[in-house]
Design an enzyme around this catalytic site. Structure first.
Site, PDB file in Angstrom:
ATOM      1  CD  GLU A  25      64.098  38.715  -4.607  1.00  0.00           C
ATOM      2  OE1 GLU A  25      64.101  39.736  -5.319  1.00  0.00           O
ATOM      3  OE2 GLU A  25      63.343  38.572  -3.648  1.00  0.00           O
ATOM      4  CG  HIS A  71      62.193  40.630  -9.612  1.00  0.00           C
ATOM      5  ND1 HIS A  71      61.153  41.343 -10.150  1.00  0.00           N
ATOM      6  CD2 HIS A  71      61.771  40.196  -8.394  1.00  0.00           C
ATOM      7  CE1 HIS A  71      60.137  41.347  -9.278  1.00  0.00           C
ATOM      8  NE2 HIS A  71      60.478  40.658  -8.215  1.00  0.00           N
ATOM      9  CG  HIS A  73      59.218  36.449  -6.618  1.00  0.00           C
ATOM     10  ND1 HIS A  73      57.880  36.763  -6.565  1.00  0.00           N
ATOM     11  CD2 HIS A  73      59.897  37.619  -6.540  1.00  0.00           C
ATOM     12  CE1 HIS A  73      57.755  38.094  -6.460  1.00  0.00           C
ATOM     13  NE2 HIS A  73      58.957  38.640  -6.464  1.00  0.00           N
ATOM     14  CG  ASP A  84      58.159  42.719  -6.708  1.00  0.00           C
ATOM     15  OD1 ASP A  84      59.330  43.024  -6.408  1.00  0.00           O
ATOM     16  OD2 ASP A  84      57.742  41.550  -6.754  1.00  0.00           O
TER      17      ASP A  84
HETATM   18 ZN   LIG Z   1      59.484  40.505  -6.489  1.00  0.00          ZN
END
Ligand SMILES: [Zn+2]
Length: 122
Positions: A25, A71, A73, A84
């Site tokens: 990530e 961000h 995934h 999150d």
């Molecule tokens: Zn996430």
């Protein structure tokens, strides 16, 4: 809630970051100017194989230009995880999640409470 927009170039940068970090990530802080998200700051030390849970401990000086976060995934699931949802309110109001394979069809925006919304691309 004011309209919020994002530069096409920045979105492309986010796609590229997702691809370059896959299967890990990345986390970036989004910067806003005149209602348009057009810059990012990569969060130091957050590029890793860790899950979003590691974002809980993330600390960076935030200022009024901070709009939120983006961000990736790598799993491809484009919805906020429990981690999150704990992290979002600490960083700002607007949050982008980009799922693999990181393109126009695999990103979504969320308010800090996890409600999805549409962000205009300009
Ligand atoms: Zn996430």
């Amino acid at each position: 809630m004011p309209d919020i927009r994002i530069r096409r170039e920045l979105l492309e940068t986010l796609f590229a970051l997702g691809k370059s970090q896959h299967p890990n990530e990345f986390l970036a802080i989004l910067k806003i100017r005149n209602g348009i998200i057009e810059e990012l700051e990569l969060a130091p030390g957050t590029i890793s194989g860790e899950t979003s849970a590691s974002f809980d401990t993330y600390m960076m000086p935030l200022d009024t230009s901070t709009a939120g976060s983006a961000h990736s995934h790598p799993s491809g699931a484009v919805r906020p995880s429990d981690a999150d949802l704990r992290f979002f309110p600490k960083i700002g109001r607007y949050h982008i999640i980009i799922g693999a394979p990181y393109n126009d069809d695999t990103w979504r925006c969320f308010h800090a409470n996890g409600e999805p919304f549409v962000m205009e691309v300009v």
